[in-house]
Design an enzyme around this catalytic site. Structure first.
Site, PDB file in Angstrom:
ATOM      1  N   PRO A  70       0.819  -1.258   0.041  1.00 26.20           N
ATOM      2  CA  PRO A  70       0.008   0.145  -0.137  1.00 26.20           C
ATOM      3  C   PRO A  70       0.744   1.353  -0.128  1.00 26.20           C
ATOM      4  O   PRO A  70       0.797   2.031   1.053  1.00 26.20           O
ATOM      5  CB  PRO A  70      -0.903  -0.036   1.302  1.00 26.20           C
ATOM      6  CG  PRO A  70       0.024  -0.946   2.034  1.00 26.20           C
ATOM      7  CD  PRO A  70       0.843  -2.035   1.346  1.00 26.20           C
ATOM      8  N   CYS A  71       1.615   1.635  -0.935  1.00 25.62           N
ATOM      9  CA  CYS A  71       2.193   2.711  -1.090  1.00 25.62           C
ATOM     10  C   CYS A  71       1.466   3.954  -1.280  1.00 25.62           C
ATOM     11  O   CYS A  71       1.788   4.888  -0.942  1.00 25.62           O
ATOM     12  CB  CYS A  71       3.345   2.647  -2.467  1.00 25.62           C
ATOM     13  SG  CYS A  71       2.617   2.466  -3.992  1.00 25.62           S
TER      14      CYS A  71
END
Length: 291
Positions: free
Chosen positions: A255-256
């Site tokens: 989850p950047c």
């Protein structure tokens, strides 16, 4: 080869079409934010009646457009950054529900061998296909070990070429694979835990460390680059952390999109800043819809 549609793919086609309207609405909201646009104005911008738009948005986000706007505000993002001291404290402070899960409980990352990394995938067999999701069209590619590439793309030809270019020496086959469905399970409602999944990525040791750290950011939580650098024990490496995040090959699962600027601005995103805004707002809506 004939494409085999999974039930999730069929259902999510509608969601993906809806997402295009949602993205257009978010773009209008951002541009018109200083004037605090009304429901009627937002609906008019996406060529829908206020009633139809309200129903569409509520179905997609689980909250009203007015509530969603609060979740994508700089003030809300800053409040999350300031409450990062511990995951337990953050969860308590913002009232996360029990469904706000940790990605790292469901995801394991395995780096490719140095030989596979340097040789652009020599000796690997990669299976890829395209799917529709809550956040638009997605290409998923997997080796026999796990997902090696997952990216949002509006242009499927470019998406395919990007994959084949990166894994130039691998054998690539356009066909569905059971592991693809494991990846799609991460787009379900937070009430339904995703499938356990392994990622098989080409990466340096530092990149692996950063990406593994991203998995510890809970749904609905946001951190900045300096905070990630602190978490991996290299507080002076914020710039290098930013580079590693920009090269993340697995959209959404790693989850950047949960890493933002220290000002509270969401910042850029490999797959589009509007998509990042949609993800951040949607996740906050899911975990706080009952607050």
């Amino acid at each position: 080869m004939k494409t085999c549609f999974h039930w999730y793919t069929i259902l999510s086609m509608t969601d993906s079409r809806d997402y295009l309207r949602i993205q257009k609405a978010i773009e209008f909201i951002i541009l018109a934010r200083p004037s605090q646009p009304s429901l009627d104005e937002i609906a008019q911008a996406v060529h829908l009646s206020p009633h139809h738009f309200q129903r569409l948005f509520q179905k997609w986000a689980g909250v009203s457009p007015k509530k969603f706007i609060q979740f994508i505000s700089v003030e809300h993002a800053k409040s999350l950054l300031e409450s990062h001291k511990s995951l337990q404290e953050t969860s308590h402070a913002v009232g996360l529900s029990s469904t706000g899960r940790l990605h790292d409980l469901f995801v394991s990352i395995e780096g490719m061998t140095p030989g596979q990394y340097k040789s652009s995938g020599a000796g690997l067999r990669i299976y890829y296909d395209f799917y529709e999701t809550l956040f638009g069209s997605l290409i998923i590619a997997t080796t026999d070990i796990g997902i090696c590439h997952m990216a949002f793309h509006d242009d499927w030809d470019k998406a395919e070429q990007e994959l084949i270019t990166f894994f130039a020496n691998a054998e690539c086959f356009k066909q569905p694979h059971p592991i693809h469905q494991q990846g799609l399970s991460f787009f379900q409602s937070l009430d339904q835990p995703p499938s356990m999944i392994k990622l098989h990525v080409a990466a340096s040791p530092f990149q692996l460390k950063v990406w593994q750290c991203l998995l510890s950011i809970e749904t609905g939580q946001l951190l900045n680059y300096a905070q990630i650098a602190e978490r991996i024990g290299q507080p002076k490496a914020a710039r290098a952390v930013g580079t590693a995040i920009a090269n993340n090959p697995i959209a959404y699962i790693i989850p950047c999109h949960r890493v933002i600027r220290n000002t509270g601005e969401l910042g850029n995103y490999r797959w589009g800043s509007l998509r990042k805004t949609a993800m951040v707002g949607w996740e906050s809506s899911q975990v706080r819809s009952n607050d």
